[in-house]
Design a protein around this motif. Sequence first.
Motif, PDB file in Angstrom:
ATOM      1  N   ARG A 165      -1.798   1.640 -12.037  1.00 16.46           N
ATOM      2  CA  ARG A 165      -1.803   2.538 -10.894  1.00 16.46           C
ATOM      3  C   ARG A 165      -1.884   3.981 -11.389  1.00 16.46           C
ATOM      4  NH1 ARG A 165      -0.366   0.229  -6.206  1.00 16.46           N
ATOM      5  NH2 ARG A 165      -1.668   1.914  -5.447  1.00 16.46           N
ATOM      6  N   ASP A 220      -0.250   5.719  -1.860  1.00 13.10           N
ATOM      7  CA  ASP A 220      -1.363   5.043  -1.195  1.00 13.10           C
ATOM      8  C   ASP A 220      -1.660   5.687   0.157  1.00 13.10           C
ATOM      9  OD1 ASP A 220      -1.562   3.333  -3.294  1.00 13.10           O
ATOM     10  OD2 ASP A 220      -0.706   1.590  -2.281  1.00 13.10           O
ATOM     11  N   ILE A 256      -8.012   1.360  -0.953  1.00 12.61           N
ATOM     12  CA  ILE A 256      -7.307   1.533  -2.222  1.00 12.61           C
ATOM     13  C   ILE A 256      -7.910   0.629  -3.290  1.00 12.61           C
ATOM     14  CG2 ILE A 256      -5.090   1.293  -3.403  1.00 12.61           C
ATOM     15  CD1 ILE A 256      -5.264   3.667  -1.485  1.00 12.61           C
ATOM     16  N   GLU A 289       5.084   3.891  -4.511  1.00 14.64           N
ATOM     17  CA  GLU A 289       3.659   3.560  -4.562  1.00 14.64           C
ATOM     18  C   GLU A 289       3.047   3.625  -3.161  1.00 14.64           C
ATOM     19  OE1 GLU A 289       1.781   2.704  -7.272  1.00 14.64           O
ATOM     20  OE2 GLU A 289       3.458   3.141  -8.583  1.00 14.64           O
ATOM     21  N   THR A 290       3.815   3.173  -2.159  1.00 10.41           N
ATOM     22  CA  THR A 290       3.292   3.168  -0.793  1.00 10.41           C
ATOM     23  C   THR A 290       3.024   4.586  -0.294  1.00 10.41           C
ATOM     24  OG1 THR A 290       5.584   3.064  -0.011  1.00 10.41           O
ATOM     25  CG2 THR A 290       4.378   0.989  -0.146  1.00 10.41           C
TER      26      THR A 290
END
Length: 254
Positions: A208, A233, A107, A229-230
């Motif tokens: 992001r 990702d 990432i 967000e996780t």
Amino acid sequence: MTKKSFRKIWFISLLSTSIPILAGALRAEVEDLVEEEKQALPEVPAGMIEALGHEEFKKRHAGQRDLLVWGKKDLKGSITSLYRVYREAEDPEIRLRSREVLKALVILKQPLPGQGYLGIQMDTARWKDEEGMLHPAVLITDVRKGTAADLATLRADDLITGVDQVLFDDLAPTRRLADYIRSKNPGDKIILKVRRGKEHLELTASLRRRPTALDEINQWGVLPVLPQETEMDEDYFQEWLKKQKKKERKAPKE
């Protein structure tokens, strides 16, 4: 036999002997390059790998943290080396923790595609300077947890008075800020000029990816539930893993 026929036979004969020689030389050169690349790759410290599978949780956690610090020093090389560790690990704890570090490095190296995203809700506001002059600003009404804004330590009630070299005008500071952020790419860093009470701060945020769900406002104008967000990702990392497996299948077997 005519001269023309003789030349054809001679040319074909020359090709039949030259092509294998050229192919062999090319193959040897490719093998040398592959070997050089292998030798140039950083070796994952054995102690860190062992720590990932330690019986004590603190040791496992520390090993994972140290491995991430090590990987950041050479993202490209460490990702390749750590991917091999992840693929070859038999210990489930080592495999799990090496995967988490690998994902974090991937990432970092290859930010998510799309538009920039800060992660705040905002409103128009004004602030007064020392001379009593009023200036337009963006009032933060909420900070989404885990976003670029959260990591940059922005808070609700902060006033953003500018971003990078952009100063806000009286027309629409919120629109000016939103357009500027969306013009950026995920991974880009921006410097926000912030007033927090009497403090004047400059905070750096690493943007992001803007969730596509933000553009899917329903007919009542209610914002949809945004993915964490996780989750974004993990989706990106899954795609990256698929690409690596495809490369492995295409690569010649030793």
